[in-house]
Design an enzyme around this catalytic site. Structure first.
Site, mmCIF file in Angstrom:
data_model
loop_
_atom_site.group_PDB
_atom_site.id
_atom_site.type_symbol
_atom_site.label_atom_id
_atom_site.label_comp_id
_atom_site.label_asym_id
_atom_site.label_seq_id
_atom_site.Cartn_x
_atom_site.Cartn_y
_atom_site.Cartn_z
ATOM 1 N N TRP A 38 0.862 -1.192 0.000
ATOM 2 C CA TRP A 38 0.000 0.000 0.000
ATOM 3 C C TRP A 38 0.883 1.221 0.000
ATOM 4 O O TRP A 38 1.905 1.229 0.719
ATOM 5 C CB TRP A 38 -0.844 -0.050 1.273
ATOM 6 N N SER A 62 4.876 -5.644 2.536
ATOM 7 C CA SER A 62 4.086 -4.764 3.381
ATOM 8 C C SER A 62 2.653 -5.277 3.507
ATOM 9 O O SER A 62 2.420 -6.361 4.016
ATOM 10 C CB SER A 62 4.130 -3.338 2.822
ATOM 11 N N MET A 63 1.666 -4.532 2.995
ATOM 12 C CA MET A 63 0.283 -4.990 3.059
ATOM 13 C C MET A 63 0.115 -6.350 2.400
ATOM 14 O O MET A 63 -0.710 -7.165 2.829
ATOM 15 C CB MET A 63 -0.633 -3.961 2.392
ATOM 16 N N ASP A 82 12.830 0.420 9.875
ATOM 17 C CA ASP A 82 11.526 0.590 9.238
ATOM 18 C C ASP A 82 10.615 1.412 10.156
ATOM 19 O O ASP A 82 10.217 0.950 11.224
ATOM 20 C CB ASP A 82 10.911 -0.790 8.962
#
Length: 274
Positions: free
Chosen positions: A29, A96-97, A225
């Site tokens: 995302w 990620s997503m 991160d």
């Protein structure tokens, strides 16, 4: 096969490069499958079939009002795999997503046809800070993101991508042109999908899905991160998944596909057994 129509009629844009054992890459995302291009090219040249698609609501895919919960998103993944004939000996790689769809596929579809998995800077197992997940992201931070997008989404993403790619006041691991490119990808998405997906990845608890991983799993995560903190995600995922291999990228930010592109590609190829 540029488009696949899912079971609820949503058109999903698919990229299919190379021939060989399928590797399905799920983007993060608020980007699109284009963010995987360097890795897809390398995989195809190494004898794999690299498949990536734009998640519903993003890139060139349809933008329905609903369907941004992880069960529906994972059904989209299954439909793409079936339409592409990539339902056997497949590897799922989620950034990620996209890590959420990888995890939910293991539980919802019992890992059907999957022989390996990868979680890159992934939101798995749980992003939200709670009493039993103290290293997560506070609810207030997630709400501030939503408010920022509602007020001025273009400006919100200008700032968002600086943390995403680890841009500092003096130095930056990526060019201004790459920041502009990522911003344009984000702005291809609709406002409703962008907000709904942020709600999903911020609040979906994948801890119950971890036991469903029964394949070798590579977990890659940057120690710096700021978007998806490693303590609540990569390290916890590696602890909870049997046969998981954790590789920490010291000092790296969230957007590893760009900031650590060559290293990420090499680690993926090594894991896949080129």
């Amino acid at each position: 096969m540029p488009y696949v129509k899912t079971r609820d009629g949503t058109d999903i844009y698919v990229k299919d490069w190379g021939e060989g054992r399928p590797v399905i890459l799920l983007h993060g995302w608020p980007l699109s499958s284009d963010s995987w291009d360097p890795q897809m090219k390398a995989l195809a040249e190494a004898g794999f079939r690299a498949i990536a698609y734009d998640r519903r609501g993003f890139g060139r895919s349809g933008q329905p009002w609903s369907g941004y919960d992880y069960d529906t998103l994972t059904d989209d993944l299954h439909d793409v795999m079936e339409a592409a004939g990539a339902g056997q000996d497949a590897t799922l790689i989620g950034f990620s997503m996209g890590g959420g769809e990888v995890a939910r596929y293991q539980s919802r579809y019992d890992g059907k046809g999957v022989i390996a998995a990868g979680l890159i800077s992934s939101v798995v197992p749980y992003m939200l800070k709670t009493d039993d997940n103290p290293d997560g992201v506070p609810e207030e931070t997630l709400q501030e993101m939503a408010d920022g997008m509602l007020k001025d989404r273009p400006n919100f993403f200008r700032t968002f991508f600086k943390d995403f790619f680890g841009v500092g006041y003096v130095t930056s691991p990526v060019s201004e042109a790459l920041l502009d490119w990522a911003w344009r990808l984000a702005m291809q998405a609709g406002l409703q999908p962008t907000l709904a997906c942020a709600e999903s990845f911020g609040h979906t608890d994948f801890r119950p899905d971890l036991a469903a991983f029964r394949v070798p799993t590579l977990v890659l995560h940057g120690t710096s991160d700021k978007t998806v903190p490693i303590d609540a995600s990569g390290r916890r995922a590696a602890e909870g998944i049997a046969n998981a291999q954790l590789v920490e990228y010291d000092g790296a930010p969230h957007g590893l596909f760009a900031t650590e592109s060559d290293r990420l590609t090499n680690d993926l190829l090594t894991f896949l057994g080129r």
